[in-house]
Scaffold this motif. Structure first.
Motif, PDB file in Angstrom:
ATOM      1  N   VAL A   1      11.105  -9.584   2.014  1.00  0.00           N
ATOM      2  CA  VAL A   1      12.241  -8.835   1.468  1.00  0.00           C
ATOM      3  C   VAL A   1      11.766  -7.578   0.742  1.00  0.00           C
ATOM      4  O   VAL A   1      12.417  -7.077  -0.167  1.00  0.00           O
ATOM      5  CB  VAL A   1      13.109  -9.700   0.525  1.00  0.00           C
ATOM      6  N   ALA A   2      10.637  -7.041   1.162  1.00  0.00           N
ATOM      7  CA  ALA A   2      10.085  -5.846   0.518  1.00  0.00           C
ATOM      8  C   ALA A   2      10.857  -4.603   0.936  1.00  0.00           C
ATOM      9  O   ALA A   2      11.185  -4.435   2.116  1.00  0.00           O
ATOM     10  CB  ALA A   2       8.612  -5.694   0.880  1.00  0.00           C
ATOM     11  N   VAL A   3      11.152  -3.736  -0.026  1.00  0.00           N
ATOM     12  CA  VAL A   3      11.799  -2.457   0.278  1.00  0.00           C
ATOM     13  C   VAL A   3      11.006  -1.288  -0.304  1.00  0.00           C
ATOM     14  O   VAL A   3      11.317  -0.130  -0.044  1.00  0.00           O
ATOM     15  CB  VAL A   3      13.254  -2.419  -0.258  1.00  0.00           C
ATOM     16  N   ASN A   4       9.988  -1.597  -1.082  1.00  0.00           N
ATOM     17  CA  ASN A   4       9.157  -0.559  -1.681  1.00  0.00           C
ATOM     18  C   ASN A   4       8.319   0.117  -0.596  1.00  0.00           C
ATOM     19  O   ASN A   4       7.725  -0.542   0.252  1.00  0.00           O
ATOM     20  CB  ASN A   4       8.243  -1.195  -2.745  1.00  0.00           C
ATOM     21  N   ASP A   5       8.272   1.456  -0.626  1.00  0.00           N
ATOM     22  CA  ASP A   5       7.565   2.203   0.421  1.00  0.00           C
ATOM     23  C   ASP A   5       6.104   1.793   0.556  1.00  0.00           C
ATOM     24  O   ASP A   5       5.553   1.805   1.648  1.00  0.00           O
ATOM     25  CB  ASP A   5       7.646   3.709   0.138  1.00  0.00           C
ATOM     26  N   LYS A   6       5.475   1.434  -0.558  1.00  0.00           N
ATOM     27  CA  LYS A   6       4.058   1.072  -0.499  1.00  0.00           C
ATOM     28  C   LYS A   6       3.830  -0.291   0.155  1.00  0.00           C
ATOM     29  O   LYS A   6       2.717  -0.615   0.546  1.00  0.00           O
ATOM     30  CB  LYS A   6       3.453   1.087  -1.901  1.00  0.00           C
ATOM     31  N   LEU A   7       4.899  -1.070   0.249  1.00  0.00           N
ATOM     32  CA  LEU A   7       4.779  -2.384   0.875  1.00  0.00           C
ATOM     33  C   LEU A   7       5.133  -2.340   2.361  1.00  0.00           C
ATOM     34  O   LEU A   7       4.991  -3.336   3.057  1.00  0.00           O
ATOM     35  CB  LEU A   7       5.707  -3.381   0.170  1.00  0.00           C
TER      36      LEU A   7
ATOM     37  N   LEU B   1       2.395  -3.956  -7.791  1.00  0.00           N
ATOM     38  CA  LEU B   1       3.307  -4.810  -7.021  1.00  0.00           C
ATOM     39  C   LEU B   1       2.819  -4.925  -5.584  1.00  0.00           C
ATOM     40  O   LEU B   1       2.793  -6.019  -4.992  1.00  0.00           O
ATOM     41  CB  LEU B   1       4.719  -4.225  -7.067  1.00  0.00           C
ATOM     42  N   HIS B   2       2.429  -3.804  -5.032  1.00  0.00           N
ATOM     43  CA  HIS B   2       1.915  -3.761  -3.665  1.00  0.00           C
ATOM     44  C   HIS B   2       0.745  -4.730  -3.486  1.00  0.00           C
ATOM     45  O   HIS B   2       0.683  -5.499  -2.532  1.00  0.00           O
ATOM     46  CB  HIS B   2       1.488  -2.319  -3.365  1.00  0.00           C
ATOM     47  N   LYS B   3      -0.171  -4.729  -4.441  1.00  0.00           N
ATOM     48  CA  LYS B   3      -1.360  -5.588  -4.335  1.00  0.00           C
ATOM     49  C   LYS B   3      -0.999  -7.067  -4.431  1.00  0.00           C
ATOM     50  O   LYS B   3      -1.549  -7.901  -3.708  1.00  0.00           O
ATOM     51  CB  LYS B   3      -2.367  -5.216  -5.422  1.00  0.00           C
ATOM     52  N   LEU B   4      -0.086  -7.397  -5.321  1.00  0.00           N
ATOM     53  CA  LEU B   4       0.302  -8.801  -5.485  1.00  0.00           C
ATOM     54  C   LEU B   4       0.977  -9.345  -4.237  1.00  0.00           C
ATOM     55  O   LEU B   4       0.683 -10.454  -3.782  1.00  0.00           O
ATOM     56  CB  LEU B   4       1.225  -8.947  -6.703  1.00  0.00           C
ATOM     57  N   VAL B   5       1.915  -8.575  -3.683  1.00  0.00           N
ATOM     58  CA  VAL B   5       2.657  -9.050  -2.508  1.00  0.00           C
ATOM     59  C   VAL B   5       1.731  -9.129  -1.298  1.00  0.00           C
ATOM     60  O   VAL B   5       1.798 -10.087  -0.522  1.00  0.00           O
ATOM     61  CB  VAL B   5       3.871  -8.149  -2.230  1.00  0.00           C
ATOM     62  N   LYS B   6       0.866  -8.124  -1.130  1.00  0.00           N
ATOM     63  CA  LYS B   6      -0.073  -8.150  -0.010  1.00  0.00           C
ATOM     64  C   LYS B   6      -1.020  -9.340  -0.100  1.00  0.00           C
ATOM     65  O   LYS B   6      -1.528  -9.824   0.912  1.00  0.00           O
ATOM     66  CB  LYS B   6      -0.885  -6.848   0.033  1.00  0.00           C
ATOM     67  N   ALA B   7      -1.262  -9.812  -1.327  1.00  0.00           N
ATOM     68  CA  ALA B   7      -2.132 -10.984  -1.510  1.00  0.00           C
ATOM     69  C   ALA B   7      -1.371 -12.285  -1.262  1.00  0.00           C
ATOM     70  O   ALA B   7      -1.937 -13.373  -1.399  1.00  0.00           O
ATOM     71  CB  ALA B   7      -2.716 -10.979  -2.916  1.00  0.00           C
ATOM     72  N   GLY B   8      -0.081 -12.171  -0.892  1.00  0.00           N
ATOM     73  CA  GLY B   8       0.700 -13.356  -0.532  1.00  0.00           C
ATOM     74  C   GLY B   8       1.461 -13.985  -1.678  1.00  0.00           C
ATOM     75  O   GLY B   8       1.871 -15.141  -1.585  1.00  0.00           O
ATOM     76  N   HIS B   9       1.689 -13.237  -2.768  1.00  0.00           N
ATOM     77  CA  HIS B   9       2.400 -13.798  -3.919  1.00  0.00           C
ATOM     78  C   HIS B   9       3.850 -13.319  -3.963  1.00  0.00           C
ATOM     79  O   HIS B   9       4.148 -12.171  -3.622  1.00  0.00           O
ATOM     80  CB  HIS B   9       1.699 -13.405  -5.231  1.00  0.00           C
ATOM     81  N   ARG B  10       4.725 -14.206  -4.375  1.00  0.00           N
ATOM     82  CA  ARG B  10       6.103 -13.838  -4.675  1.00  0.00           C
ATOM     83  C   ARG B  10       6.110 -13.274  -6.094  1.00  0.00           C
ATOM     84  O   ARG B  10       5.470 -13.826  -6.981  1.00  0.00           O
ATOM     85  CB  ARG B  10       6.993 -15.076  -4.589  1.00  0.00           C
ATOM     86  N   VAL B  11       6.846 -12.197  -6.300  1.00  0.00           N
ATOM     87  CA  VAL B  11       6.823 -11.520  -7.600  1.00  0.00           C
ATOM     88  C   VAL B  11       8.243 -11.349  -8.116  1.00  0.00           C
ATOM     89  O   VAL B  11       9.104 -10.788  -7.431  1.00  0.00           O
ATOM     90  CB  VAL B  11       6.147 -10.134  -7.498  1.00  0.00           C
TER      91      VAL B  11
ATOM     92  N   GLU C   1      16.480   5.885   8.952  1.00  0.00           N
ATOM     93  CA  GLU C   1      16.952   4.501   8.898  1.00  0.00           C
ATOM     94  C   GLU C   1      16.642   3.856   7.544  1.00  0.00           C
ATOM     95  O   GLU C   1      17.495   3.189   6.948  1.00  0.00           O
ATOM     96  CB  GLU C   1      16.275   3.711  10.022  1.00  0.00           C
ATOM     97  N   ARG C   2      15.441   4.061   7.049  1.00  0.00           N
ATOM     98  CA  ARG C   2      15.058   3.441   5.770  1.00  0.00           C
ATOM     99  C   ARG C   2      15.615   4.215   4.578  1.00  0.00           C
ATOM    100  O   ARG C   2      15.916   3.620   3.540  1.00  0.00           O
ATOM    101  CB  ARG C   2      13.542   3.302   5.672  1.00  0.00           C
ATOM    102  N   VAL C   3      15.756   5.528   4.723  1.00  0.00           N
ATOM    103  CA  VAL C   3      16.330   6.313   3.627  1.00  0.00           C
ATOM    104  C   VAL C   3      17.764   5.889   3.367  1.00  0.00           C
ATOM    105  O   VAL C   3      18.160   5.650   2.217  1.00  0.00           O
ATOM    106  CB  VAL C   3      16.257   7.828   3.943  1.00  0.00           C
ATOM    107  N   VAL C   4      18.564   5.754   4.428  1.00  0.00           N
ATOM    108  CA  VAL C   4      19.977   5.397   4.226  1.00  0.00           C
ATOM    109  C   VAL C   4      20.114   3.965   3.723  1.00  0.00           C
ATOM    110  O   VAL C   4      21.059   3.634   2.990  1.00  0.00           O
ATOM    111  CB  VAL C   4      20.778   5.611   5.529  1.00  0.00           C
TER     112      VAL C   4
END
Length: 865
Positions: free
Chosen positions: A116-122, A78-88, A350-353
């Motif tokens: 709208v990414a919330v995944n830590d890797k993003l 998922l990280h790779k797709l979004v970083k490449a500019g794709h909506r997933v 902040e991000r944990v809560v």
């Protein structure tokens, strides 16, 4: 030939229906233990992720492209797709396949886009991940900036230039706007951002207010101070719509909306943010002001510091509140060190809560939340006796949320797994039912070992063992050597090459008991964990307030650390209109000097009545640009509430800092270096005020020498005479002719950066001194840059010839400032034109008769021929 619907498999019919709802996204379609992509999505996934592209049959019609990966690898891919500019779009199975006959129900559970990414890797710890919306109105432009990963929400309204500056400052990961405004957006802001367009009806006042009222559960927006900001409200409504549209329904952590007023902050346009290298360096691996100042200890502190840099304060009271707090933290060094130790253990509160309402918080993060609340309690205690008003205010904002803290510590195990469904999350003693089930599971396994021992002794089979697999469950395994010893009541289940496997009624009874207990344990643990998360929902806002208070405290401690570490001093910010810096240093350059080398400090005085414009000349590489930038950076740091790199500094309240530094083409916009330079300079000239600070470096270099001198000369005159604002100005130039302005303009003063010639070498002393310089030493710089000796020698020959022919224009001949500045057409030509000049200057026009004028004209014509 097109496939008919009946020719497609049921699975592909389902995929086609879901894909139709998300045509511009890569659809990750869950099939068993894999996420599969089909058709054009498979081609994209294969290329971006480096996974194998295959084909599979789609009913009787044809073969389709296919590419997939295991579901547990989702975060990585998922990280790779979004970083490449794709909506997933993530499409999950909504039913347990074991309980369903036929096709499993599926649906998109989350849409991930850059904004709208919330995944830590993003996400990056020290950076916000803003979704921005822009709406162009008839009289103003509105903008909203929302970080779903932290809950921060800002809105603003104003000119296009103001919104452009905000986009540069917030640097959103994604910008949304109405489809009909796409051309306008591109023309105004270019292609610097990842963008997405929405339908026009979403950008309406009525719809925006409806969605915002519903989210905040209010009848108006007056409480946020934005009731009358129609364009900003429309942009804000678009961001909330987009979150709902991308399958983000749980947004309880977005509980506030902050208005950004241009008048509250020191204004810097996007050129200034770039030129001063506040956030990004213009050279690869170059250090920025942020990189130099950032010694924060929490991710939310790092994110806040970035905002403090691009939004310096303009209110003297607030500036001094910060400066007082920094001074207190320096004075109470032991207390500050203790607070810093606790801040190191807080993590990204902040991000944990913010993961609680999104239902993405895992057991390990819940324990991190508890540890953070323990640190809040200790920090609050350390600040109990502070007399500083700002620190006292932060102390009062802190809330250890003791009830939920104690519940987490009582219910969650000390070292829980990352995944809640793996078991081992809930402590013993929380639930009697859970403890009983665990006892059954534990004793059942012990009993199996006893069975193995008993049966081994009863049968005389020493190698007998009890084992388990998913096909038969628990079984007894006997090697072929001892199979003749197997009792008649054992039931054979499988024959292997060297052994046979058996089951017994007693073994199956305990298997059912153990397996049932383990399933019940997981179900009960999930139930108890979900109940804990439901209670945590009530503490989102107080924990967010803790995070905000700790972030501010972290930034103030960072300022105190920098002041002690780098020998910064407290600036005096006043209502005056001058800037007086003693022994100022460039905060970034001095940190990059080789060990043992100290920065050469300089004084700078800019005064509206005495020294409004400084014309700064000096050799290339002598430090002119550094001096200009350090003046702007010291002014900026003072307005942030930070101590500054100087022995002392009196900084008159500044409302705007403008810079025009360097030269670069805007090739994509079809603009030359000179056009970019003139656009930026025009922006300065048209927006100055009496409290502005202007930094100009090498204006006019993008065009011919005489055009450049003319423009530079007239800019100085304009700033001195033709505007009543008298903005404080530093003007570095290689046009030494501008030194003549000091003779005719009383607030223009010449300064130069000193140097010393030793033999054939130039030593740059980097010290500011009064008076202009007449040499640039450009050829010397070319020499030390490694130019060939032949080239350097030839350049010196040409320079000697030019100097002997007086090619440079005598700027003394320029008319007085009250007249139009016009360079003589003869300045660039030979001795013939010098003769013509002499004849013309010797003529007394008041006594010249028409006949004498004709004779003089004839003489000039003869000279030309």
């Amino acid at each position: 030939m097109a496939k008919s619907k009946s020719e497609e498999t049921p699975l592909m019919q389902q995929h086609k229906a879901i894909k139709a709802k998300y045509p511009d996204a890569v659809l990750l379609f869950r099939v068993g233990d894999f996420y599969e992509t089909f058709n054009e999505d498979a081609v994209i996934a294969s290329r971006v992720l480096g996974i194998v592209l295959t084909k599979r049959a789609n009913g009787s019609a044809a073969f389709i492209d296919l590419a997939g990966f295991p579901h547990h690898s989702l975060d990585t891919y998922l990280h790779k797709l979004v970083k490449a500019g794709h909506r997933v779009a993530i499409c999950d199975q909504l039913e347990d396949p074991k309980t369903v006959k036929g096709i499993v129900k599926r649906g998109v559970t989350e849409m991930v886009t850059p904004g709208v990414a919330v995944n830590d890797k993003l996400l990056e710890n020290s950076n916000n991940n803003f979704l921005a919306a822009v709406h162009f109105g008839a009289d103003a432009t509105g903008a909203a900036f929302l970080d779903i990963s932290t809950g921060e929400y800002f809105v603003a309204q104003g000119s296009l230039e103001y919104i452009d500056k905000l986009l540069q400052s917030f640097r959103p990961a994604e910008v949304i706007f109405a489809k009909q405004q796409q051309k306008h957006f591109r023309q105004t802001f270019g292609s610097r951002f990842y963008t997405y367009t929405l339908e026009e009806w979403i950008f309406t006042n009525t719809y925006a207010r409806e969605i915002l009222h519903k989210h905040f559960e209010t009848h108006s927006l007056k409480g946020f101070g934005v009731e009358d900001m129609t364009e900003a409200v429309i942009a804000a409504g678009a961001t909330m719509h987009y979150l709902k549209d991308t399958e983000h329904p749980n947004l309880q952590h977005i509980s506030n909306m902050q208005r950004i007023d241009q008048d509250d902050f020191l204004w810097m346009d996007r050129f200034t943010i770039r030129n001063l290298e506040l956030l990004q360096s213009t050279v690869e691996q170059g250090k920025t002001l942020l990189g130099t100042l950032d010694h924060t200890l929490t991710p939310m502190g790092a994110r806040l510091l970035k905002r403090w840099i691009v939004f310096p304060l303009r209110d003297i009271v607030q500036i001094n509140e910060r400066l007082d707090a920094v001074e207190d933290l320096i004075r109470e060094a032991d207390r500050s060190i203790s607070i810093q130790q606790h801040l190191k253990s807080v993590g990204d509160l902040e991000r944990v809560v913010s993961k609680i309402p999104l239902k993405k918080i895992n057991p390990r993060e819940v324990m991190q939340l508890a540890r953070a609340l323990q640190q809040v309690c200790e920090i609050q205690r350390l600040l109990n006796d502070t007399a500083n008003p700002l620190l006292r205010h932060l102390q009062e904002q802190l809330d250890p949320c003791d009830s939920i803290l104690q519940r987490i510590l009582a219910e969650v195990s000390d070292n829980p797994p990352v995944l809640a469904n793996k078991g081992g999350v809930i402590r013993e003693g929380v639930s009697k039912e859970l403890d009983d089930l665990r006892a059954i599971a534990s004793s059942g396994k012990e009993y199996l070992l006893r069975i193995q021992q008993q049966e081994s002794e009863a049968t005389g089979i020493p190698s007998l063992k009890v084992a388990f697999n998913n096909v038969f469950g628990y079984y007894l395994e006997v090697t072929n050597t001892h199979k003749n010893k197997v009792p008649a009541n054992w039931i054979r289940k499988q024959t292997l090459a060297n052994a046979e496997r058996y089951i017994t009624p007693e073994l199956k009874e305990y298997e059912e008991k153990i397996t049932g207990a383990e399933e019940k344990i997981l179900a009960l643990e999930m139930q108890l964990y979900d109940a804990l998360l439901a209670t945590l929902q009530d503490f989102i806002q107080p924990v967010q307030r803790n995070a905000q208070a700790l972030a501010r405290l972290d930034c103030l401690l960072c300022f105190a650390h920098n002041a002690v570490q780098f020998k910064y001093r407290r600036p005096q910010v006043t209502e005056a209109y001058h800037i007086d810096i003693k022994d100022g240093r460039h905060p970034v350059i001095e940190q990059g000097l080789p060990p043992g080398e100290s920065y050469v400090a300089n004084d700078i005085l800019l005064h509206q009545d005495e020294q409004q414009v400084i014309i700064l000349t000096g050799p290339n590489m002598s430090g002119k640009s550094a001096l200009l930038r350090q003046t702007a950076l010291i002014t900026l740091m003072a307005h942030m509430g930070s101590f500054v790199p100087a022995a002392a500094a009196e900084i008159g309240l500044t409302d705007k800092i403008f810079t025009r530094v360097g030269a670069s083409d805007n090739l994509s916009g079809g603009e030359s270096t000179f056009m970019v330079e003139m656009n930026e300079t025009a922006s300065i000239i048209n927006n100055i005020t009496p409290r502005s600070l202007i930094i100009l470096d090498e204006i006019g270099r993008g065009t011919s020498t005489y055009d450049g001198i003319s423009i530079a000369w007239s800019i100085v005159e304009y700033l001195h005479d033709m505007t009543p604002h008298r903005p404080k100005t530093l003007f570095a130039t290689h046009y030494h002719e501008l030194n003549e302005l000091e003779n005719t303009h009383n607030r223009v003063k010449n300064f130069h950066i000193t140097n010393k010639e030793v033999g054939n070498k130039i030593i740059f002393l980097r010290k500011l001194a009064q008076g202009g310089s007449r040499h640039s030493f450009g050829i010397h710089v070319a020499k030390i840059a490694g130019m060939p000796p032949q080239l350097i020698n030839r350049a010196n020959e040409i320079l000697s010839q030019l100097e002997s022919q007086h090619i440079e224009a005598p700027m003394q001949q320029i008319a007085a400032p009250t007249h139009k500045v016009q360079l003589s057409i003869f300045d660039a030509h030979s001795d013939t034109f010098q003769s013509i000049r002499d004849k013309l200057t010797s003529v007394d026009i008041n006594r010249l008769t028409p006949v004498e004028a004709l004779l003089k004209l004839s003489e000039i014509k003869d000279l030309l021929q």
